[in-house]
Design an enzyme around this catalytic site. Sequence first.
Site, short mmCIF file in Angstrom:
data_model
loop_
_atom_site.label_atom_id
_atom_site.label_comp_id
_atom_site.label_asym_id
_atom_site.label_seq_id
_atom_site.Cartn_x
_atom_site.Cartn_y
_atom_site.Cartn_z
N ASP A 196 10.19 7.08 -0.28
CA ASP A 196 8.85 8.02 -0.26
C ASP A 196 8.42 8.64 -1.59
O ASP A 196 9.29 9.00 -2.25
CB ASP A 196 8.61 8.60 1.00
CG ASP A 196 7.21 8.77 1.67
OD1 ASP A 196 6.29 9.17 0.93
OD2 ASP A 196 7.18 8.71 2.62
N ASP A 251 7.44 5.28 -5.63
CA ASP A 251 6.01 4.76 -5.78
C ASP A 251 5.93 3.36 -5.39
O ASP A 251 6.23 2.43 -6.38
CB ASP A 251 5.30 5.21 -6.95
CG ASP A 251 3.86 4.78 -6.95
OD1 ASP A 251 3.31 4.21 -5.86
OD2 ASP A 251 3.24 5.19 -7.92
N TYR A 299 -8.92 -2.60 4.83
CA TYR A 299 -7.59 -2.56 5.53
C TYR A 299 -7.12 -3.74 6.22
O TYR A 299 -5.90 -4.08 6.30
CB TYR A 299 -7.52 -1.42 6.64
CG TYR A 299 -6.44 -0.98 7.14
CD1 TYR A 299 -5.32 -0.37 6.65
CD2 TYR A 299 -6.26 -1.24 8.71
CE1 TYR A 299 -4.07 -0.14 7.37
CE2 TYR A 299 -5.03 -1.11 9.31
CZ TYR A 299 -3.96 -0.38 8.60
OH TYR A 299 -2.85 -0.05 9.30
#
Length: 251
Positions: free
Chosen positions: A38, A55, A147
């Site tokens: 993370d 990343d 999305y």
Amino acid sequence: MSTRFTGRSAVVTGGASGIGAAIAELLSQEGATVTVLDLVAPDAASTAHRWQQCDVSDTESVERAVAAAAEEAGGIDIVVNNAGIGAQGDVTANSDEEWMRAWNINVVGMARVARAALPSLRRSDAASITNTASIASTAGLPQRVLYSATKGAVLSMTQAMAADHVREGIRVNCVAPGTADTPWIGRLLSQAEDPAAERAALEARQPHGRLVSAEEVARAVAYLADPQNRSSVGVCLAVDGGMDALRLRPQ
């Protein structure tokens, strides 16, 4: 608590908060050595103590983090591709840059992590990859075009990856949560004109009448990653309170 993952090593992307944190916590509690990938470190209270800053939109960052996780844990048995970002609006709402960013994180990010982990997974006798898809993969939701496009791609990618790697002993599956009680949903609700009414509408949209919990999604991921479930391959496991499959009469 079960110890079905004792001796196994897992990496969980986006594991510092929300669904990812719940997944990392459960796998750790059930015996796995968990490394969270993370941008930020997990909460200090987490039992998943290992963390690699990562990343997922950057290949170099992914390769470095996955290699470090494998070296520290002595290999990788389980990959959970959970990192992702949200997006709102109809097809006119998002710029080209927003489209590219969401695609790069939500879809290509999962491919990067899987690609980097494959050498380690091929050495495991119980290898699995579980991707986080969504109810938006299979149902048309209003104001979620970008999305939904990325999550539809995650579902298709999962099935294709499963076909590619099943004969190597690597099982690839995905979970498809309904609207979950996560920090992202919390931020969306806080921006609504009437947050309580918006939350009630989201809860009513799911047949069981509430938001999905992060812990419920984590348990579904653990089921798919369980080395005993070797016939679960290419599965999209819905955790949505019946939203995709059921058609209830109005109350």
